[in-house]
Design a protein around this motif. Structure first.
Motif, short mmCIF file in Angstrom:
data_model
loop_
_atom_site.label_atom_id
_atom_site.label_comp_id
_atom_site.label_asym_id
_atom_site.label_seq_id
_atom_site.Cartn_x
_atom_site.Cartn_y
_atom_site.Cartn_z
N UNK A 53 0.73 -1.28 -0.01
CA UNK A 53 0.05 -0.08 -0.19
C UNK A 53 0.72 1.13 0.13
N UNK A 54 2.04 1.27 0.67
CA UNK A 54 3.02 2.44 0.92
C UNK A 54 3.62 2.62 -0.62
N UNK A 62 -2.10 7.68 -4.95
CA UNK A 62 -3.50 8.41 -5.16
C UNK A 62 -3.48 9.65 -5.55
N UNK A 63 -3.97 10.21 -6.79
CA UNK A 63 -4.20 11.46 -7.34
C UNK A 63 -5.30 11.97 -7.06
N UNK A 64 -5.55 13.26 -6.34
CA UNK A 64 -6.63 13.91 -5.71
C UNK A 64 -6.79 15.26 -6.00
N UNK A 65 -7.77 15.76 -6.35
CA UNK A 65 -7.91 17.35 -6.49
C UNK A 65 -7.96 17.93 -5.05
N UNK A 66 -7.12 19.07 -5.04
CA UNK A 66 -6.57 19.82 -3.84
C UNK A 66 -7.88 20.90 -3.75
N UNK A 67 -8.93 20.10 -2.93
CA UNK A 67 -10.16 21.03 -2.79
C UNK A 67 -10.51 20.71 -1.28
N UNK A 68 -11.01 21.76 -0.41
CA UNK A 68 -11.45 21.59 0.82
C UNK A 68 -12.46 20.32 0.91
N UNK A 74 -8.31 12.76 1.91
CA UNK A 74 -6.88 12.64 1.99
C UNK A 74 -6.48 12.27 3.37
N UNK A 75 -6.88 12.35 4.40
CA UNK A 75 -6.46 11.89 5.74
C UNK A 75 -6.69 10.25 5.56
N UNK A 76 -7.73 9.92 5.09
CA UNK A 76 -8.06 8.33 4.77
C UNK A 76 -7.22 7.92 4.23
N UNK A 77 -6.82 8.48 3.14
CA UNK A 77 -5.66 7.69 2.20
C UNK A 77 -4.31 7.80 2.95
N UNK A 98 -3.74 7.78 6.10
CA UNK A 98 -4.31 6.67 7.31
C UNK A 98 -3.96 5.39 6.79
N UNK A 99 -4.44 5.14 5.49
CA UNK A 99 -4.22 3.61 5.00
C UNK A 99 -2.96 3.23 4.58
N UNK A 100 -1.89 4.28 4.48
CA UNK A 100 -0.53 4.04 4.23
C UNK A 100 -0.08 4.47 2.84
N UNK A 101 -1.03 4.92 1.92
CA UNK A 101 -0.69 4.96 0.44
C UNK A 101 -0.15 6.78 0.20
N UNK A 102 0.44 6.86 -0.57
CA UNK A 102 1.01 8.04 -1.36
C UNK A 102 -0.14 9.02 -1.86
N UNK A 103 -0.06 10.25 -1.67
CA UNK A 103 -1.15 11.15 -2.27
C UNK A 103 -0.46 12.24 -3.09
N UNK A 104 -0.92 12.37 -4.27
CA UNK A 104 -0.54 13.54 -5.22
C UNK A 104 -1.59 14.30 -5.56
N UNK A 105 -1.46 15.57 -5.08
CA UNK A 105 -2.57 16.54 -5.13
C UNK A 105 -2.27 17.40 -6.33
#
Length: 318
Positions: free
Chosen positions: A154-155, A159-165, A171-174, A176-183
């Motif tokens: 998982x590390x 995961x790519x995510x739109x940087x929105x409120x 983003x916290x859940x991703x 917390x699961x241990x994955x990487x985030x690309x905003x």
């Protein structure tokens, strides 16, 4: 559709991309969008076909945008439905940020979901993980399944995510699961398609975004063999009314219905054409040289499964 119109559409997206790129970083999103729309409409009307825009930039009274219901082309056969975004990521261009494209998806009449302009929950992945995801799973459960299908920890999953409120909890859940985030600030069409491109470094898209972008992304994702799942997420009471009205006309009783790529883009007579405006996870941006302008485009065709990357050098007449 025997004629590969997607190749002819390259001239359309190239012209729109170049026009928009001239406004990069100048702080005027409307001017950038207006320039792209003007070029896209003009180039469409030089091509021998009859295209109806089923997903555009608004209603007829919103012109000069390419509006939903507008007819483009010379009026000759073939007759096609079009989903267009002359400039996806107007803010990115206005402020000189990452990731902007000009894009067209096309297919026979009735092949593209003509959904109301609202938000949808989305998850998109490449071919290896297409059968393991669900919008009914938790973020962690989806990531566990995706990691297993990709033979990764998982590390190692990005995961790519739109940087929105609205995505703070996601983003916290991703994380917390241990994955990487690309905003990213904008542009979930290219971001979703990137999940199907092995060298993009993107494994999954998650989050809420526009219904228009969902349909545009569904065409190449389906052809690549990946999957995008979407579910309407109304922003207001008016949104909810429009969605229920649309679903009723479509004889769908469940507002929580999950749409797959095959529901968003039907059949295999589909094409996708995009040109980069500013570099992103899918394409390079427009490059201006003293004697020429260089563009990079992607053309994907459903009938053959062909994917073409085309780099064009446009000579400047002085």
């Amino acid at each position: 559709m025997d004629r590969n119109l997607a190749l002819e559409f390259i001239r359309v997206t190239e012209a729109a991309a170049i026009a928009a790129a001239e406004w990069m970083g100048r702080g005027d999103r409307k001017a950038a969008d207006r320039a792209a729309v003007k070029e896209m409409r003009s180039r469409f009307n030089q091509i021998g076909f009859s295209g109806k825009i089923v997903i555009g930039e608004g209603e007829k009274d919103k012109a000069p945008k390419l509006y939903t219901g507008e007819i483009v082309g010379t009026g000759k056969a073939p007759v096609m439905d079009l989903a267009v975004d002359p400039l996806e990521c107007t803010d990115s261009v206005a402020w000189g940020r990452y990731n902007a494209i000009s894009v067209i998806a096309a297919g026979p009449k009735g092949s593209l979901l003509n959904a109301p302009d609202t938000y949808m929950e989305k998850i998109a992945v490449g071919p290896e993980a297409k059968n393991v995801i669900s919008l009914n799973f938790s973020v962690k459960e989806n990531l566990i399944r995706i990691a297993k299908s990709l033979k990764k920890e998982i590390s190692e999953v990005t995961v790519i995510v739109l940087d929105r409120p609205r995505h703070v909890e996601l983003i916290k859940d991703i994380r917390s699961a241990g994955a990487r985030v690309r905003l990213i600030t904008d542009g979930d069409v290219a971001a979703a398609v990137a999940t199907c491109l092995p060298d993009s470094g993107i494994d999954v898209l998650m989050g809420t975004g526009g219904s228009t972008e969902a349909v545009l992304a569904a065409v190449p994702i389906k052809i690549f063999g990946g999957e995008i799942l979407c579910r309407f997420k109304p922003r207001s009471k008016d949104d909810e009314f429009d969605i229920k009205n649309y679903l009723s006309k479509s004889k769908i009783n469940n507002i929580k219905k999950i749409f797959k790529s095959k529901d968003l883009a039907k059949g295999n007579q589909l094409t996708f054409t995009a040109t980069g405006v500013i570099e992103g996870p899918m394409l390079d941006g427009v490059l201006f040289k003293p004697d020429r302008i260089i563009t990079q485009s992607m053309v994907v065709r459903g009938l053959s499964g062909t994917v073409r990357y085309i780099t064009t050098h446009h000579r400047i007449k002085k």
